[in-house]
Write an enzyme that holds these catalytic residues in place. Structure first.
Site, PDB file in Angstrom:
ATOM      1  N   PHE A  79      -8.579 -32.106 -35.808  1.00  0.00           N
ATOM      2  CA  PHE A  79      -8.095 -31.050 -36.769  1.00  0.00           C
ATOM      3  C   PHE A  79      -6.786 -31.393 -37.233  1.00  0.00           C
ATOM      4  O   PHE A  79      -6.032 -31.476 -36.363  1.00  0.00           O
ATOM      5  CB  PHE A  79      -8.412 -29.817 -36.273  1.00  0.00           C
ATOM      6  CG  PHE A  79      -8.130 -28.771 -37.323  1.00  0.00           C
ATOM      7  CD1 PHE A  79      -9.040 -28.207 -38.403  1.00  0.00           C
ATOM      8  CD2 PHE A  79      -6.806 -28.499 -37.500  1.00  0.00           C
ATOM      9  CE1 PHE A  79      -8.917 -27.394 -39.282  1.00  0.00           C
ATOM     10  CE2 PHE A  79      -6.468 -27.431 -38.685  1.00  0.00           C
ATOM     11  CZ  PHE A  79      -7.634 -27.144 -39.502  1.00  0.00           C
ATOM     12  N   ASP A  83      -0.807 -36.210 -33.416  1.00  0.00           N
ATOM     13  CA  ASP A  83      -0.571 -34.870 -33.760  1.00  0.00           C
ATOM     14  C   ASP A  83      -0.292 -33.564 -32.675  1.00  0.00           C
ATOM     15  O   ASP A  83      -1.193 -33.270 -32.035  1.00  0.00           O
ATOM     16  CB  ASP A  83      -1.895 -34.424 -34.640  1.00  0.00           C
ATOM     17  CG  ASP A  83      -1.837 -33.160 -35.298  1.00  0.00           C
ATOM     18  OD1 ASP A  83      -1.055 -32.270 -35.078  1.00  0.00           O
ATOM     19  OD2 ASP A  83      -2.599 -33.091 -36.131  1.00  0.00           O
ATOM     20  N   LYS A  98       3.450 -25.060 -35.768  1.00  0.00           N
ATOM     21  CA  LYS A  98       3.288 -23.922 -35.165  1.00  0.00           C
ATOM     22  C   LYS A  98       4.471 -23.212 -34.257  1.00  0.00           C
ATOM     23  O   LYS A  98       5.286 -22.552 -34.941  1.00  0.00           O
ATOM     24  CB  LYS A  98       1.902 -24.256 -34.233  1.00  0.00           C
ATOM     25  CG  LYS A  98       0.479 -24.443 -35.021  1.00  0.00           C
ATOM     26  CD  LYS A  98      -0.464 -24.219 -34.123  1.00  0.00           C
ATOM     27  CE  LYS A  98      -1.744 -24.309 -34.727  1.00  0.00           C
ATOM     28  NZ  LYS A  98      -2.467 -23.251 -35.556  1.00  0.00           N
TER      29      LYS A  98
HETATM   30  N1  PLP Z   1      -3.051 -30.195 -36.338  1.00  0.00           N
HETATM   31  C1  PLP Z   1      -3.318 -29.481 -35.408  1.00  0.00           C
HETATM   32  C2  PLP Z   1      -3.818 -30.272 -34.279  1.00  0.00           C
HETATM   33  C3  PLP Z   1      -3.763 -28.139 -35.418  1.00  0.00           C
HETATM   34  O1  PLP Z   1      -4.151 -27.524 -34.574  1.00  0.00           O
HETATM   35  C4  PLP Z   1      -3.387 -27.821 -36.833  1.00  0.00           C
HETATM   36  C5  PLP Z   1      -3.783 -26.038 -37.144  1.00  0.00           C
HETATM   37  O2  PLP Z   1      -4.423 -25.599 -36.209  1.00  0.00           O
HETATM   38  C6  PLP Z   1      -3.023 -28.311 -37.906  1.00  0.00           C
HETATM   39  C7  PLP Z   1      -2.688 -29.741 -37.696  1.00  0.00           C
HETATM   40  C8  PLP Z   1      -2.774 -27.606 -39.289  1.00  0.00           C
HETATM   41  O3  PLP Z   1      -1.533 -26.589 -39.248  1.00  0.00           O
HETATM   42  P1  PLP Z   1      -1.377 -25.638 -40.318  1.00  0.00           P
HETATM   43  O4  PLP Z   1      -2.343 -24.808 -40.365  1.00  0.00           O
HETATM   44  O5  PLP Z   1       0.122 -25.033 -39.911  1.00  0.00           O
HETATM   45  O6  PLP Z   1      -1.166 -26.604 -41.633  1.00  0.00           O
END
Ligand code: PLP
Length: 405
Positions: A139, A225, A254
């Site tokens: 994700f 990520d 986050k």
């Molecule tokens: N990358 C990861 C690993 C995530 O867990 C998330 C959100 O849960 C995102 C990217 C996307 O982040 P945002 O919701 O702040 O755009």
């Protein structure tokens, strides 16, 4: 207005994209939140791994208050004190030399992917290297580019055509990575050190090191990520630091602002050239709000408080304890609770059935947990969580599992 009035208003006033639990939260303190009718909930979601210091931490509140009274916003037309100090606070705690700030996880990954494409085109002289390699069940966000590299069809339905070319391979499979990278047409490999939304999936030992080696050999940028795993969540500043492996680019968001929206990419000097300006040409990437003084003051306060209160140690210790208590539930309710997985305070209880109903019952009994990968009850509490909170959560979950099996 009561919660019922507001929920009725929400059904008229909000676009109906979310599937909210039927409570309206009004305030929070530490790892507790209260709804508008003053019902208390133990919060093991921390706003989906965001509120690292818990709700209303005095150091964060003071930093935001002071910054709001001093300078809220001024734009990247000028240097900004808090932004520079936040970048320095990050680079001193990881491999990276340079930071770019944005506002969310998706924006951070979007910037990292843009960096990778432009690095190959402008720095490496290989504009044909446009492919992005990603992993199944990953994700990476909901923008068009990050959706394109999110390895789960359920999120992509109805949004095509997406960005191409993208190759999805199994997470944890180094042979598949070698095949995908062998064609040398990829600009980047993007991967979570632990797949969080996909179901808290920890890769086999040596996987990240293997990817590092393959990316170095093939001239592919390695992007970690760490949006969900970063900022102390797993008991290290960043999850990849458990493996002594470094990427070329790392993204985070986050918990970085402890609840104030902020995202960032951090890169080596070399990789950062992918987003560096060239005299006489347009600025290659930018964000109006990115690096805003308020958000950066929050980030500095979060980072310093994690150090001052030894919260990395707490994440490790409390995470071990939480995992042990979850293992007890697996032993006690084997028909429904089948396994635990995770690291530090990113922990999951894998169920033999969809987890939404169990999470809903927990809420009815005063415990907030979220679901990952459909069948996993996810625990991502504040890094300040204590054993007593974990015990309370386990008692509630225990009785919910007993009633569900
Ligand atoms: N990358 C990861 C690993 C995530 O867990 C998330 C959100 O849960 C995102 C990217 C996307 O982040 P945002 O919701 O702040 O755009």
């Amino acid at each position: 207005m009561t919660s019922a009035d507001l929920i009725a208003l929400a059904s008229r006033a909000l676009i109906q994209n979310y599937r909210q639990q039927p409570i309206v939260l009004g305030r929070g303190r530490g790892v507790e939140v209260w709804d508008l009718e003053d019902r208390r909930y133990l919060d093991m979601t921390a706003g989906i791994a965001v509120s690292a210091l818990g709700h209303g931490h005095p150091a964060l509140v003071a930093a935001i208050t002071e910054q709001a009274q001093t300078l809220l916003h001024a734009s990247n037309l000028y240097f900004l004190e808090r932004q520079i100090l936040a970048a320095d606070a990050i680079t001193r705690r990881c491999f990276a030399d340079r930071v770019f700030f944005c506002n969310s996880g998706a924006e951070a990954n979007e910037a990292a992917l843009k960096l990778a494409r432009r690095y190959q085109a402008v720095v490496a002289g290989a504009p044909q290297r446009t492919r992005i390699i990603t992993t199944k069940k990953s994700f990476h966000g909901r923008s068009m580019a990050t959706l394109s590299v999110t390895g789960q069809d359920i999120y992509r339905d109805g949004f095509g055509p997406l960005i191409e070319p993208v190759t999805e391979i199994d997470f944890g499979d180094l042979d598949a990575a070698e095949r995908a990278l062998g064609t040398r047409d990829a600009c980047a490999f993007i991967v979570e050190p632990i797949q969080a939304e996909g179901g808290i999936i920890v890769p086999p030992a040596g996987y990240l090191a293997g990817l590092r080696d393959l990316c170095t050999r093939t001239g592919t940028l390695l992007i970690f990520d760490e949006v969900q795993t970063g900022i102390g969540r797993t008991g290290a500043w960043f999850a990849h630091q458990h493996e002594e492996v470094t990427p070329d680019v790392m993204t985070r968001a986050k918990a970085l602002g402890g609840g104030v929206p902020i995202g960032a990419i951090a890169a080596t000097d070399d990789a950062a050239r992918g987003l560096a300006r060239i005299e006489g040409k347009a600025v290659p990437h930018a964000s109006t709000f990115g690096g805003n003084p308020l958000a950066c003051a929050a980030a500095v306060a979060v980072i310093e408080t994690i150090d001052n209160e030894a919260l990395l140690e707490n994440a490790k210790e409390a995470g071990r304890y939480l995992n042990r208590r979850l293992e007890e539930l697996v032993a006690k309710h084997p028909a429904i609770a089948v396994a635990t997985r995770g690291r530090g305070l990113l922990q999951g209880l894998v169920l033999s059935q969809p987890a939404a109903a169990v999470a809903g019952s927990c809420r009815e009994h005063g415990l907030l947990v979220s679901v990952a990968g459909g069948v996993v009850i996810r625990f991502v509490p504040a890094l300040t969580v204590k054993r007593a909170h974990i015990d309370e959560a386990i008692t509630i979950l225990d009785s919910v599992l007993a009633a569900s099996s």
